[in-house]
Design a protein around this motif. Structure first.
Motif, PDB file in Angstrom:
ATOM      1  N   PRO A   1      33.629 -62.316  40.875  1.00  0.00           N
ATOM      2  CA  PRO A   1      33.403 -62.296  41.573  1.00  0.00           C
ATOM      3  C   PRO A   1      32.044 -62.417  42.608  1.00  0.00           C
ATOM      4  N   VAL A   2      32.503 -63.536  43.206  1.00  0.00           N
ATOM      5  CA  VAL A   2      31.846 -64.071  44.079  1.00  0.00           C
ATOM      6  C   VAL A   2      33.028 -64.451  45.521  1.00  0.00           C
ATOM      7  N   PRO A   3      32.031 -64.136  46.304  1.00  0.00           N
ATOM      8  CA  PRO A   3      33.420 -64.590  47.427  1.00  0.00           C
ATOM      9  C   PRO A   3      33.419 -65.830  47.714  1.00  0.00           C
ATOM     10  N   ARG A   4      34.598 -65.714  48.128  1.00  0.00           N
ATOM     11  CA  ARG A   4      35.319 -67.239  48.346  1.00  0.00           C
ATOM     12  C   ARG A   4      35.560 -67.843  49.688  1.00  0.00           C
ATOM     13  N   LEU A   5      35.206 -69.336  49.045  1.00  0.00           N
ATOM     14  CA  LEU A   5      34.160 -70.046  50.297  1.00  0.00           C
ATOM     15  C   LEU A   5      35.415 -70.621  50.960  1.00  0.00           C
ATOM     16  N   ARG A   6      35.853 -70.690  52.232  1.00  0.00           N
ATOM     17  CA  ARG A   6      36.490 -70.914  53.189  1.00  0.00           C
ATOM     18  C   ARG A   6      36.761 -72.129  53.584  1.00  0.00           C
ATOM     19  N   GLY A   7      35.066 -73.147  53.769  1.00  0.00           N
ATOM     20  CA  GLY A   7      35.353 -73.803  54.373  1.00  0.00           C
ATOM     21  C   GLY A   7      33.865 -74.216  54.070  1.00  0.00           C
ATOM     22  N   THR A   8      33.580 -74.958  55.255  1.00  0.00           N
ATOM     23  CA  THR A   8      32.458 -75.489  55.531  1.00  0.00           C
ATOM     24  C   THR A   8      31.962 -76.576  56.508  1.00  0.00           C
ATOM     25  N   PHE A   9      31.098 -76.440  57.092  1.00  0.00           N
ATOM     26  CA  PHE A   9      31.190 -77.621  58.483  1.00  0.00           C
ATOM     27  C   PHE A   9      29.668 -78.197  57.538  1.00  0.00           C
ATOM     28  N   ASP A  10      29.505 -79.351  58.756  1.00  0.00           N
ATOM     29  CA  ASP A  10      28.644 -80.249  58.370  1.00  0.00           C
ATOM     30  C   ASP A  10      28.485 -81.105  59.559  1.00  0.00           C
ATOM     31  N   ASP A  11      27.410 -81.374  60.023  1.00  0.00           N
ATOM     32  CA  ASP A  11      27.025 -82.318  61.695  1.00  0.00           C
ATOM     33  C   ASP A  11      25.776 -83.294  60.692  1.00  0.00           C
ATOM     34  N   GLY A  12      25.505 -83.019  59.268  1.00  0.00           N
ATOM     35  CA  GLY A  12      24.117 -84.421  58.954  1.00  0.00           C
ATOM     36  C   GLY A  12      22.809 -83.650  59.310  1.00  0.00           C
ATOM     37  N   ASP A  13      22.792 -82.709  60.340  1.00  0.00           N
ATOM     38  CA  ASP A  13      21.311 -81.884  60.505  1.00  0.00           C
ATOM     39  C   ASP A  13      22.136 -80.435  60.586  1.00  0.00           C
ATOM     40  N   TRP A  14      22.831 -79.230  60.716  1.00  0.00           N
ATOM     41  CA  TRP A  14      23.466 -78.466  60.977  1.00  0.00           C
ATOM     42  C   TRP A  14      24.947 -78.543  59.245  1.00  0.00           C
ATOM     43  N   VAL A  15      24.226 -76.899  58.524  1.00  0.00           N
ATOM     44  CA  VAL A  15      25.469 -76.408  57.778  1.00  0.00           C
ATOM     45  C   VAL A  15      25.537 -75.737  57.840  1.00  0.00           C
ATOM     46  N   ALA A  16      26.552 -75.290  57.607  1.00  0.00           N
ATOM     47  CA  ALA A  16      28.103 -73.878  58.237  1.00  0.00           C
ATOM     48  C   ALA A  16      28.344 -73.756  56.915  1.00  0.00           C
TER      49      ALA A  16
ATOM     50  N   SER B   1      21.567 -49.944  36.353  1.00  0.00           N
ATOM     51  CA  SER B   1      22.822 -50.070  34.880  1.00  0.00           C
ATOM     52  C   SER B   1      23.814 -50.437  35.069  1.00  0.00           C
ATOM     53  N   VAL B   2      24.546 -50.343  36.383  1.00  0.00           N
ATOM     54  CA  VAL B   2      25.794 -50.713  36.971  1.00  0.00           C
ATOM     55  C   VAL B   2      25.686 -52.124  37.017  1.00  0.00           C
ATOM     56  N   VAL B   3      24.724 -52.957  37.416  1.00  0.00           N
ATOM     57  CA  VAL B   3      24.585 -54.674  37.925  1.00  0.00           C
ATOM     58  C   VAL B   3      24.426 -54.889  36.186  1.00  0.00           C
ATOM     59  N   VAL B   4      23.130 -54.456  35.563  1.00  0.00           N
ATOM     60  CA  VAL B   4      23.070 -54.975  34.434  1.00  0.00           C
ATOM     61  C   VAL B   4      24.176 -54.858  33.599  1.00  0.00           C
ATOM     62  N   ARG B   5      25.017 -54.593  34.013  1.00  0.00           N
ATOM     63  CA  ARG B   5      26.516 -54.296  33.237  1.00  0.00           C
ATOM     64  C   ARG B   5      28.004 -55.537  33.380  1.00  0.00           C
ATOM     65  N   ALA B   6      27.701 -55.586  35.209  1.00  0.00           N
ATOM     66  CA  ALA B   6      28.254 -56.226  35.427  1.00  0.00           C
ATOM     67  C   ALA B   6      27.642 -58.237  35.683  1.00  0.00           C
ATOM     68  N   VAL B   7      26.151 -58.100  35.729  1.00  0.00           N
ATOM     69  CA  VAL B   7      25.503 -59.898  34.792  1.00  0.00           C
ATOM     70  C   VAL B   7      25.751 -59.494  34.143  1.00  0.00           C
ATOM     71  N   THR B   8      26.285 -58.708  32.796  1.00  0.00           N
ATOM     72  CA  THR B   8      26.671 -59.335  31.206  1.00  0.00           C
ATOM     73  C   THR B   8      27.808 -59.511  31.569  1.00  0.00           C
ATOM     74  N   GLU B   9      28.961 -59.376  31.805  1.00  0.00           N
ATOM     75  CA  GLU B   9      30.109 -59.538  32.670  1.00  0.00           C
ATOM     76  C   GLU B   9      30.223 -61.067  32.702  1.00  0.00           C
ATOM     77  N   LEU B  10      29.670 -61.296  33.829  1.00  0.00           N
ATOM     78  CA  LEU B  10      29.667 -62.652  35.079  1.00  0.00           C
ATOM     79  C   LEU B  10      28.958 -63.574  34.042  1.00  0.00           C
ATOM     80  N   SER B  11      28.170 -63.055  33.116  1.00  0.00           N
ATOM     81  CA  SER B  11      27.551 -64.249  31.862  1.00  0.00           C
ATOM     82  C   SER B  11      28.862 -64.803  31.581  1.00  0.00           C
ATOM     83  N   ARG B  12      29.766 -63.961  31.002  1.00  0.00           N
ATOM     84  CA  ARG B  12      30.418 -64.261  29.732  1.00  0.00           C
ATOM     85  C   ARG B  12      32.048 -65.208  30.625  1.00  0.00           C
ATOM     86  N   SER B  13      31.663 -64.497  31.710  1.00  0.00           N
ATOM     87  CA  SER B  13      33.296 -64.521  32.181  1.00  0.00           C
ATOM     88  C   SER B  13      33.024 -66.726  32.600  1.00  0.00           C
ATOM     89  N   LEU B  14      31.794 -67.168  33.277  1.00  0.00           N
ATOM     90  CA  LEU B  14      30.703 -68.222  33.072  1.00  0.00           C
ATOM     91  C   LEU B  14      30.672 -69.121  31.877  1.00  0.00           C
TER      92      LEU B  14
END
Length: 313
Positions: A90-105, A126-139
């Motif tokens: 449950p982490v938003p997908r990274l579509r892409g990056t821009f990096d010119d050496g000074d700025w990163v997007a 309470s909902v997020v405590v449970r979700a973090v538990t599942e996140l750690s298990r999934s990772l």
């Protein structure tokens, strides 16, 4: 309950250099026609929900060395982590990056959600405590190849009380001053117990969580490392304590702490208190004028939790 919130002074889409905006639009494949700038967090950079001419939507983060010389590398670290995450996390997908050496997007899928209420509401916590538990298990095992290792990444953090003990500030809490050497030893001992094979977010608090219906999403991953599965749950509960909640009931019978010595958790929490106490007294970094006040506010609530857990008089 502390009135201090996790917020800084952010750039806006309109304030970005034209070349950076153009680079982001190249990633998106369509010009941006509207941007809703977001608050929260401490980066001086942009955080915005954008809408494109083709109807597409995305979430964009961008920062450059003119705002803070270290922040672009922080975005680069986040890009490495999020690009390696498996589908279904449950982490938003990274579509892409821009990096010119000074700025990163960084350009992410937009999540149609909101941050939890601050201060935390018990039902959302309470909902997020449970979700973090599942996140750690999934990772677990850690899915990111060769990430940074916990003991290395938190080494300086857990030695914050050593720094304070070397030159005790005049404004130390009286209990803290009486037990300064004990706290320094206790916090340092956490370095023996933080390693593991879980990808740890390490910055879980309300402004790095999004609620979307029944789903919980976790954002902002630059500080991630390979470590013990229980760390993120304790980090979230440290934030709950900051907002006036008693973290102890959430620790009782916690599935990721069943085989963990409670004193190891106390040592880790002491390390975080020492870090906030030492870092909060330093000058503000460029572009982050509110960071130190937030760290000192966290120091007060985290120290109170340490005092309760140790039982020291």
């Amino acid at each position: 309950m502390s009135p201090v919130t996790a917020s800084g002074v952010r750039a806006t889409w309109e304030s970005l250099p034209a070349a950076v905006r153009a680079g982001v639009e190249d990633v998106l494949g369509s010009p941006v026609v509207a941007a809703v700038n977001q608050s929260g967090g401490f980066s001086p950079g942009l955080a915005a929900r954008v809408r494109c001419a083709d109807g597409g939507r995305a979430f964009v983060k961008a920062v450059g060395t003119p705002l803070n010389p270290e922040s672009p590398d922080i975005h680069r670290r986040e890009a490495v982590v999020t690009a390696a995450l498996p589908d279904g996390v449950p982490v938003p997908r990274l579509r892409g990056t821009f990096d010119d050496g000074d700025w990163v997007a960084l350009v992410f899928d937009e999540v149609d959600g909101r941050m939890p209420h601050e201060p935390w509401r018990p039902d959302e916590l309470s909902v997020v405590v449970r979700a973090v538990t599942e996140l750690s298990r999934s990772l677990t095992p850690c899915p990111v190849p060769s990430p940074l290792v916990a003991a290395d990444e938190v080494g300086d953090i857990m030695l914050g009380y050593r720094e304070l003990a070397a030159d005790p500030p005049a404004d130390l809490d009286p209990w803290e001053r009486r037990h300064l050497d004990q706290l320094a030893d206790l916090a340092a001992s956490a370095l023996d117990v933080v390693d593991g094979d879980t990808l740890v977010h390490f910055d879980l608090r309300a402004d790095n969580v999004l609620l979307s219906g029944d789903d919980v999403w976790f954002v902002d991953w630059p500080w991630a490392f390979r470590g013990a599965a229980w760390i993120d749950s304790v980090m979230l509960l440290k934030n709950a304590a900051f907002h006036g909640h008693d973290p102890e009931p959430y620790l009782q019978d916690h599935p990721l702490l069943a085989d963990v010595d409670p004193w190891h958790v106390t040592a880790f929490v002491a390390g975080m208190a020492g870090f906030f106490g030492s870092s909060g007294r330093r000058p503000a970094p460029p572009g982050l004028p509110t960071l130190r006040a937030f760290q000192l506010a966290q120091h007060a609530t985290t120290l109170a939790w340490v005092r309760r857990r140790t039982g020291w008089e």
